[in-house]
Design a protein around this motif. Sequence first.
Motif, PDB file in Angstrom:
ATOM      1  N   GLN A   1      28.396  33.487  37.388  1.00  0.00           N
ATOM      2  CA  GLN A   1      28.688  34.919  37.400  1.00  0.00           C
ATOM      3  C   GLN A   1      27.959  35.524  38.592  1.00  0.00           C
ATOM      4  N   PHE A   2      28.721  36.082  39.529  1.00  0.00           N
ATOM      5  CA  PHE A   2      28.161  36.578  40.788  1.00  0.00           C
ATOM      6  C   PHE A   2      28.555  38.024  41.026  1.00  0.00           C
ATOM      7  N   VAL A   3      27.782  38.685  41.872  1.00  0.00           N
ATOM      8  CA  VAL A   3      28.148  39.981  42.438  1.00  0.00           C
ATOM      9  C   VAL A   3      28.132  39.822  43.952  1.00  0.00           C
ATOM     10  N   LEU A   4      29.276  40.034  44.594  1.00  0.00           N
ATOM     11  CA  LEU A   4      29.389  39.913  46.045  1.00  0.00           C
ATOM     12  C   LEU A   4      29.343  41.302  46.661  1.00  0.00           C
TER      13      LEU A   4
ATOM     14  N   LYS B   1      35.089  34.039  46.906  1.00  0.00           N
ATOM     15  CA  LYS B   1      35.614  35.247  46.280  1.00  0.00           C
ATOM     16  C   LYS B   1      35.101  35.315  44.856  1.00  0.00           C
ATOM     17  N   VAL B   2      35.052  36.519  44.329  1.00  0.00           N
ATOM     18  CA  VAL B   2      34.602  36.740  42.961  1.00  0.00           C
ATOM     19  C   VAL B   2      35.799  37.269  42.178  1.00  0.00           C
ATOM     20  N   VAL B   3      36.101  36.607  41.063  1.00  0.00           N
ATOM     21  CA  VAL B   3      37.343  36.902  40.343  1.00  0.00           C
ATOM     22  C   VAL B   3      37.075  37.197  38.874  1.00  0.00           C
ATOM     23  N   ASP B   4      38.105  37.788  38.226  1.00  0.00           N
ATOM     24  CA  ASP B   4      38.021  38.040  36.793  1.00  0.00           C
ATOM     25  C   ASP B   4      38.537  36.828  36.029  1.00  0.00           C
ATOM     26  N   THR B   5      38.702  36.962  34.737  1.00  0.00           N
ATOM     27  CA  THR B   5      39.115  35.824  33.908  1.00  0.00           C
ATOM     28  C   THR B   5      40.543  35.372  34.200  1.00  0.00           C
ATOM     29  N   GLU B   6      41.328  36.217  34.888  1.00  0.00           N
ATOM     30  CA  GLU B   6      42.698  35.860  35.245  1.00  0.00           C
ATOM     31  C   GLU B   6      42.795  35.327  36.673  1.00  0.00           C
ATOM     32  N   GLY B   7      41.657  35.188  37.341  1.00  0.00           N
ATOM     33  CA  GLY B   7      41.655  34.681  38.708  1.00  0.00           C
ATOM     34  C   GLY B   7      41.957  35.734  39.759  1.00  0.00           C
TER      35      GLY B   7
ATOM     36  N   GLU C   1      33.457  35.684  38.339  1.00  0.00           N
ATOM     37  CA  GLU C   1      33.159  34.269  38.592  1.00  0.00           C
ATOM     38  C   GLU C   1      33.291  33.964  40.078  1.00  0.00           C
ATOM     39  N   LEU C   2      32.330  33.231  40.611  1.00  0.00           N
ATOM     40  CA  LEU C   2      32.353  32.839  42.023  1.00  0.00           C
ATOM     41  C   LEU C   2      33.250  31.630  42.230  1.00  0.00           C
ATOM     42  N   TRP C   3      34.219  31.774  43.143  1.00  0.00           N
ATOM     43  CA  TRP C   3      35.045  30.656  43.583  1.00  0.00           C
ATOM     44  C   TRP C   3      34.727  30.370  45.036  1.00  0.00           C
ATOM     45  N   VAL C   4      34.757  29.093  45.407  1.00  0.00           N
ATOM     46  CA  VAL C   4      34.388  28.664  46.756  1.00  0.00           C
ATOM     47  C   VAL C   4      35.465  27.750  47.323  1.00  0.00           C
TER      48      VAL C   4
ATOM     49  N   GLY D   1      28.186  40.871  52.705  1.00  0.00           N
ATOM     50  CA  GLY D   1      28.240  39.411  52.695  1.00  0.00           C
ATOM     51  C   GLY D   1      27.126  38.746  51.918  1.00  0.00           C
ATOM     52  N   TYR D   2      26.203  39.540  51.421  1.00  0.00           N
ATOM     53  CA  TYR D   2      25.141  38.990  50.582  1.00  0.00           C
ATOM     54  C   TYR D   2      25.602  39.005  49.116  1.00  0.00           C
ATOM     55  N   ALA D   3      24.959  38.201  48.296  1.00  0.00           N
ATOM     56  CA  ALA D   3      25.406  38.092  46.902  1.00  0.00           C
ATOM     57  C   ALA D   3      24.223  37.945  45.960  1.00  0.00           C
ATOM     58  N   ARG D   4      24.466  38.301  44.715  1.00  0.00           N
ATOM     59  CA  ARG D   4      23.469  38.134  43.648  1.00  0.00           C
ATOM     60  C   ARG D   4      24.089  37.308  42.532  1.00  0.00           C
ATOM     61  N   ILE D   5      23.313  36.385  41.996  1.00  0.00           N
ATOM     62  CA  ILE D   5      23.791  35.611  40.857  1.00  0.00           C
ATOM     63  C   ILE D   5      23.326  36.294  39.583  1.00  0.00           C
ATOM     64  N   VAL D   6      24.254  36.460  38.646  1.00  0.00           N
ATOM     65  CA  VAL D   6      23.959  37.113  37.380  1.00  0.00           C
ATOM     66  C   VAL D   6      23.628  36.076  36.311  1.00  0.00           C
ATOM     67  N   GLY D   7      24.318  34.952  36.348  1.00  0.00           N
ATOM     68  CA  GLY D   7      24.066  33.891  35.374  1.00  0.00           C
ATOM     69  C   GLY D   7      25.272  32.981  35.251  1.00  0.00           C
ATOM     70  N   ARG D   8      25.198  32.050  34.326  1.00  0.00           N
ATOM     71  CA  ARG D   8      26.306  31.137  34.087  1.00  0.00           C
ATOM     72  C   ARG D   8      27.286  31.765  33.111  1.00  0.00           C
ATOM     73  N   MET D   9      28.592  31.631  33.410  1.00  0.00           N
ATOM     74  CA  MET D   9      29.627  32.207  32.560  1.00  0.00           C
ATOM     75  C   MET D   9      29.489  31.716  31.113  1.00  0.00           C
ATOM     76  N   LYS D  10      29.204  30.424  30.956  1.00  0.00           N
ATOM     77  CA  LYS D  10      29.147  29.841  29.609  1.00  0.00           C
ATOM     78  C   LYS D  10      27.918  30.294  28.830  1.00  0.00           C
ATOM     79  N   ASP D  11      26.931  30.881  29.534  1.00  0.00           N
ATOM     80  CA  ASP D  11      25.710  31.314  28.868  1.00  0.00           C
ATOM     81  C   ASP D  11      25.772  32.757  28.392  1.00  0.00           C
ATOM     82  N   VAL D  12      26.852  33.469  28.721  1.00  0.00           N
ATOM     83  CA  VAL D  12      26.968  34.877  28.349  1.00  0.00           C
ATOM     84  C   VAL D  12      26.895  35.028  26.825  1.00  0.00           C
TER      85      VAL D  12
END
Length: 207
Positions: A83-86, A33-39, A49-52, A90-101
């Motif tokens: 940082q993902f876009v789902l 799932k892809v979540v915001d800063t509050e989960g 953010e991608l959670w697995v 069912g396919y996804a794209r990676i945007v980058g690392r959260m800490k690198d924003v």
Amino acid sequence: MTEVSGVFVSKPQDSLEKTIDTVGHIVDHCEVKVVDTEGRMVPMGTPGELWVRGYSVMLGYYSDEEKTREFIRPDGWAKTGDQFVLQEDGYARIVGRMKDVIIRIGDKIFPSEIEEFFETHPDIMEAQVFGVPDPKVGEEICVYLRLREGVTITEQDVIDFCKDKIAHYRIPRYIKFINEFTRSSASGKVQKKHLLANILCEISSAH
């Protein structure tokens, strides 16, 4: 990432465009799932953010319960920091690392997006983008460019290339050229911390 193994894979029937533009389709028997800063889950097609969760997630870091708790929630969800876009399919794209924003005057800028843009330039082989602390705007953008052999371009050439293609606030303030990037011996990743140290040293010397 090694903590969750492979979660997305391309399929034999995927088009070349889908293979290039996405990280693949969710594998069977895993949850993501892809979540915001509050989960909270964000709508499909929205960055977060991608959670697995599933059999592929590790049990924990060896002899480090605190770090394990930071990474894996009590309900089993592992917070990847990616940082993902789902997508709906069912396919996804990676945007980058959260800490690198990079956060510049409140705008969130993902280095990977700027890097991909620069690598469409015919004379640029590789681009590395990161934020440089700035007291006025929070962070300024810095890009290091590795050019094709025998090619010479100027900072102004780079700025001109950006005009009318990307937002003005995404045009890097610091534009540097480099012959080779320093990489880690284990994964081969570019060591951006060394690049940041170099530019901070230059800024300090200039002042």
